[in-house]
Design a protein around this motif. Structure first.
Motif, PDB file in Angstrom:
ATOM      1  N   LEU A 192       1.188  -0.792   0.058  1.00  0.00           N
ATOM      2  CA  LEU A 192       0.165   0.155   0.033  1.00  0.00           C
ATOM      3  C   LEU A 192       0.288   1.133   0.176  1.00  0.00           C
ATOM      4  CD1 LEU A 192      -2.386   1.272  -0.027  1.00  0.00           C
ATOM      5  CD2 LEU A 192      -2.251   1.355   2.881  1.00  0.00           C
ATOM      6  N   VAL A 193       2.275   1.220   0.314  1.00  0.00           N
ATOM      7  CA  VAL A 193       3.157   2.582   0.581  1.00  0.00           C
ATOM      8  C   VAL A 193       3.573   2.321   0.056  1.00  0.00           C
ATOM      9  CG1 VAL A 193       4.926   3.710   2.065  1.00  0.00           C
ATOM     10  CG2 VAL A 193       3.180   2.439   3.680  1.00  0.00           C
ATOM     11  N   ALA A 194       4.191   1.292  -0.600  1.00  0.00           N
ATOM     12  CA  ALA A 194       4.381   2.028  -2.429  1.00  0.00           C
ATOM     13  C   ALA A 194       4.113   2.351  -3.368  1.00  0.00           C
ATOM     14  CB  ALA A 194       5.598  -0.166  -2.850  1.00  0.00           C
ATOM     15  N   LEU A 195       2.246   1.708  -2.986  1.00  0.00           N
ATOM     16  CA  LEU A 195       1.737   2.351  -4.195  1.00  0.00           C
ATOM     17  C   LEU A 195       1.331   3.726  -4.270  1.00  0.00           C
ATOM     18  CD1 LEU A 195       0.197   2.238  -6.963  1.00  0.00           C
ATOM     19  CD2 LEU A 195      -2.320   1.426  -5.222  1.00  0.00           C
ATOM     20  N   TYR A 196       1.349   4.015  -2.905  1.00  0.00           N
ATOM     21  CA  TYR A 196       0.517   5.494  -2.636  1.00  0.00           C
ATOM     22  C   TYR A 196       1.947   6.597  -2.934  1.00  0.00           C
ATOM     23  CZ  TYR A 196       0.638   9.553   0.891  1.00  0.00           C
ATOM     24  OH  TYR A 196       1.109  10.756   1.737  1.00  0.00           O
ATOM     25  N   GLU A 197       2.949   5.761  -2.424  1.00  0.00           N
ATOM     26  CA  GLU A 197       4.660   6.700  -3.132  1.00  0.00           C
ATOM     27  C   GLU A 197       5.004   6.779  -4.528  1.00  0.00           C
ATOM     28  OE1 GLU A 197       6.134   8.701  -1.171  1.00  0.00           O
ATOM     29  OE2 GLU A 197       6.515   7.537   0.991  1.00  0.00           O
ATOM     30  N   LYS A 198       4.487   6.196  -5.047  1.00  0.00           N
ATOM     31  CA  LYS A 198       3.977   6.118  -6.536  1.00  0.00           C
ATOM     32  C   LYS A 198       3.380   6.745  -7.283  1.00  0.00           C
ATOM     33  CE  LYS A 198       3.873   3.348 -10.822  1.00  0.00           C
ATOM     34  NZ  LYS A 198       3.659   2.037 -11.770  1.00  0.00           N
ATOM     35  N   VAL A 199       2.178   7.059  -6.479  1.00  0.00           N
ATOM     36  CA  VAL A 199       0.996   8.112  -7.116  1.00  0.00           C
ATOM     37  C   VAL A 199       1.254   9.240  -6.213  1.00  0.00           C
ATOM     38  CG1 VAL A 199      -1.758   8.396  -6.904  1.00  0.00           C
ATOM     39  CG2 VAL A 199      -1.123   5.996  -6.902  1.00  0.00           C
ATOM     40  N   ARG A 200       2.034   9.333  -5.058  1.00  0.00           N
ATOM     41  CA  ARG A 200       2.326  10.490  -5.131  1.00  0.00           C
ATOM     42  C   ARG A 200       3.682  11.455  -5.766  1.00  0.00           C
ATOM     43  NH1 ARG A 200       5.519  12.398  -0.869  1.00  0.00           N
ATOM     44  NH2 ARG A 200       5.450  14.201   0.381  1.00  0.00           N
ATOM     45  N   ALA A 201       4.344  11.086  -6.428  1.00  0.00           N
ATOM     46  CA  ALA A 201       5.610  11.168  -7.057  1.00  0.00           C
ATOM     47  C   ALA A 201       4.986  11.494  -8.468  1.00  0.00           C
ATOM     48  CB  ALA A 201       6.173  10.068  -7.037  1.00  0.00           C
ATOM     49  N   SER A 202       4.054  11.521  -8.682  1.00  0.00           N
ATOM     50  CA  SER A 202       3.604  11.546 -10.084  1.00  0.00           C
ATOM     51  C   SER A 202       2.303  12.806  -9.959  1.00  0.00           C
ATOM     52  CB  SER A 202       3.088  10.804 -11.536  1.00  0.00           C
ATOM     53  OG  SER A 202       1.985   9.583 -10.164  1.00  0.00           O
ATOM     54  N   SER A 203       1.795  13.088  -8.673  1.00  0.00           N
ATOM     55  CA  SER A 203       0.422  13.636  -8.507  1.00  0.00           C
ATOM     56  C   SER A 203       0.672  14.710  -7.619  1.00  0.00           C
ATOM     57  CB  SER A 203      -0.360  12.744  -8.249  1.00  0.00           C
ATOM     58  OG  SER A 203      -0.733  11.729  -8.896  1.00  0.00           O
ATOM     59  N   GLY A 205       2.415  15.396  -5.495  1.00  0.00           N
ATOM     60  CA  GLY A 205       3.309  15.130  -3.506  1.00  0.00           C
ATOM     61  C   GLY A 205       1.547  14.868  -2.616  1.00  0.00           C
ATOM     62  N   LEU A 206       0.049  15.013  -3.363  1.00  0.00           N
ATOM     63  CA  LEU A 206      -0.470  14.078  -2.759  1.00  0.00           C
ATOM     64  C   LEU A 206      -1.307  13.252  -3.813  1.00  0.00           C
ATOM     65  CD1 LEU A 206      -3.165  15.145  -1.139  1.00  0.00           C
ATOM     66  CD2 LEU A 206      -4.485  16.115  -3.339  1.00  0.00           C
ATOM     67  N   GLY A 207      -1.169  11.917  -2.899  1.00  0.00           N
ATOM     68  CA  GLY A 207      -1.281  10.157  -3.370  1.00  0.00           C
ATOM     69  C   GLY A 207      -2.517  10.280  -2.861  1.00  0.00           C
ATOM     70  N   ALA A 208      -3.004  10.394  -1.807  1.00  0.00           N
ATOM     71  CA  ALA A 208      -3.305   9.698  -1.273  1.00  0.00           C
ATOM     72  C   ALA A 208      -5.013  10.517  -1.608  1.00  0.00           C
ATOM     73  CB  ALA A 208      -3.862   9.169  -0.013  1.00  0.00           C
ATOM     74  N   GLU A 217     -11.244  14.136  -2.729  1.00  0.00           N
ATOM     75  CA  GLU A 217     -11.125  15.921  -2.236  1.00  0.00           C
ATOM     76  C   GLU A 217      -9.426  15.242  -2.849  1.00  0.00           C
ATOM     77  OE1 GLU A 217     -10.835  15.499   1.964  1.00  0.00           O
ATOM     78  OE2 GLU A 217     -13.485  16.452   1.942  1.00  0.00           O
ATOM     79  N   GLY A 218      -8.638  14.913  -3.981  1.00  0.00           N
ATOM     80  CA  GLY A 218      -7.488  14.859  -4.611  1.00  0.00           C
ATOM     81  C   GLY A 218      -7.849  16.083  -6.079  1.00  0.00           C
ATOM     82  N   CYS A 219      -8.441  16.005  -7.176  1.00  0.00           N
ATOM     83  CA  CYS A 219      -8.794  16.332  -7.526  1.00  0.00           C
ATOM     84  C   CYS A 219     -10.365  17.478  -7.751  1.00  0.00           C
ATOM     85  CB  CYS A 219      -8.897  15.725  -8.972  1.00  0.00           C
ATOM     86  SG  CYS A 219     -10.047  14.916  -9.211  1.00  0.00           S
ATOM     87  N   ARG A 220     -10.377  16.859  -6.357  1.00  0.00           N
ATOM     88  CA  ARG A 220     -12.223  17.897  -6.157  1.00  0.00           C
ATOM     89  C   ARG A 220     -13.074  17.352  -7.308  1.00  0.00           C
ATOM     90  NH1 ARG A 220     -11.295  18.675  -1.633  1.00  0.00           N
ATOM     91  NH2 ARG A 220     -12.760  20.648  -2.264  1.00  0.00           N
ATOM     92  N   MET A 221     -12.988  17.021  -8.170  1.00  0.00           N
ATOM     93  CA  MET A 221     -14.028  16.123  -8.970  1.00  0.00           C
ATOM     94  C   MET A 221     -15.099  15.150  -8.711  1.00  0.00           C
ATOM     95  SD  MET A 221     -13.179  18.050 -11.954  1.00  0.00           S
ATOM     96  CE  MET A 221     -14.481  16.816 -13.040  1.00  0.00           C
ATOM     97  N   GLU A 243     -10.805   7.419 -11.433  1.00  0.00           N
ATOM     98  CA  GLU A 243     -10.792   7.824 -12.257  1.00  0.00           C
ATOM     99  C   GLU A 243     -10.374   8.737 -12.823  1.00  0.00           C
ATOM    100  OE1 GLU A 243     -11.473   4.930 -14.314  1.00  0.00           O
ATOM    101  OE2 GLU A 243     -11.896   3.379 -12.858  1.00  0.00           O
ATOM    102  N   GLU A 244     -10.592   9.969 -12.500  1.00  0.00           N
ATOM    103  CA  GLU A 244      -9.918  11.284 -13.047  1.00  0.00           C
ATOM    104  C   GLU A 244      -8.678  11.983 -12.680  1.00  0.00           C
ATOM    105  OE1 GLU A 244     -10.419  14.669 -15.511  1.00  0.00           O
ATOM    106  OE2 GLU A 244     -11.845  13.268 -14.643  1.00  0.00           O
ATOM    107  N   CYS A 245      -8.445  11.819 -11.743  1.00  0.00           N
ATOM    108  CA  CYS A 245      -6.975  11.789 -11.323  1.00  0.00           C
ATOM    109  C   CYS A 245      -5.299  10.577 -10.915  1.00  0.00           C
ATOM    110  CB  CYS A 245      -6.886  12.764 -10.178  1.00  0.00           C
ATOM    111  SG  CYS A 245      -7.353  12.038  -8.146  1.00  0.00           S
TER     112      CYS A 245
END
Length: 257
Positions: A192-203, A205-208, A217-221, A243-245
């Motif tokens: 879970l942490v690995a996935l979070y870190e990967k998403v966070r790096a490309s988003s 700083g906001l992975g979850a 609450e990430g993309c506000r959509m 599905e959006e962000c």
């Protein structure tokens, strides 16, 4: 690990751990905020501005001191010229007063020379006065620049001390939050942490992000009805993504499902 979707490669993690992932995100956000604050402390900009002005004043002061030195040489030469003319006029006057000149032609020539020397001396003395005024102005400029240089040095010292204090405070809080973050991350499933870190790096700083009242609450959509139904039908221990962000979407009490 490739990007997960709601339909493929499901990652199953207890919902409680997913909630704790939001706590991890909050700590990471705080660490990012502290880093931004450290980079943008107003004292840093002030120090840069003061350093630029300090260098400008240093160059101006060198130029003013060089000018004063040049004027001093001009003054010394002009005063020497006045002395030379004065001494020559005094010698001629002594010859005249002592009656050492008997020839009328020579007497007339001597009197003419004394008058010429007097005019020359007056002109030279005027030149000396003008040079002295220029030097006085140059020295006043030196005093002004020296005072400004000292003020800048004092301001730099105070601002650097303030920056050091502010930086130390931020670093202490960053270390504290970092410790909390390490403890929390260490208690979460590694996948879970690995996935979070990967998403966070490309988003940015906001992975979850929380799913709250049907909105990510990430993309506000707001999620579409179709996507909400997909999430609703997904087991609570299965990690879902917006599905959006593509951020990890954590279902909370008021998720709107």
């Amino acid at each position: 690990m490739g990007d997960r979707t709601l339909q493929e490669d499901p990652l199953n993690v207890a919902l409680a751990d997913q909630w704790r992932l939001l706590d991890l995100q909050a700590l990471d956000t705080r660490i990012d905020q502290l880093a931004h604050r450290r980079r943008t402390l107003p004292e840093t900009a002030t120090i840069a501005e003061l350093a630029v002005r300090r260098d400008q004043v240093r160059d101006l002061l060198v130029a003013a001191e060089t000018e004063d030195s040049d004027i001093a040489r001009d003054q010394t030469k002009a005063e020497a010229d006045v002395d030379q003319v004065r001494q020559r006029a005094e010698r001629d006057q002594k010859r005249l007063d002592a009656g050492q000149v008997s020839s009328p032609k020579e007497l007339e020539s001597l009197q003419h020379e004394i008058a010429s020397l007097a005019k020359r001396q007056a002109d030279l003395e005027d030149a000396v006065l003008e040079i002295m005024e220029r030097r006085e102005a140059a020295q006043a400029r030196i005093a002004e620049l020296t005072a400004e240089r000292d003020r800048i040095a004092a301001d730099l010292e105070r601002t650097e001390a303030a920056l050091a204090a502010a930086t130390a405070e931020i670093d202490a809080e960053t270390e504290k939050v970092g410790g909390e973050r390490a403890t929390l991350a260490g208690g979460l499933p590694g996948e879970l942490v690995a996935l979070y870190e990967k998403v966070r790096a490309s988003s940015n700083g906001l992975g979850a992000a929380a799913l709250r009242r049907g909105r990510c609450e990430g993309c506000r959509m707001e999620l579409s009805t179709t996507d909400l139904n997909k999430v609703r039908a997904t087991p609570e221990d299965e990690v879902v993504r917006c599905e959006e962000c593509r951020r990890i979407l954590v279902r909370v009490a008021d998720s709107g499902l």
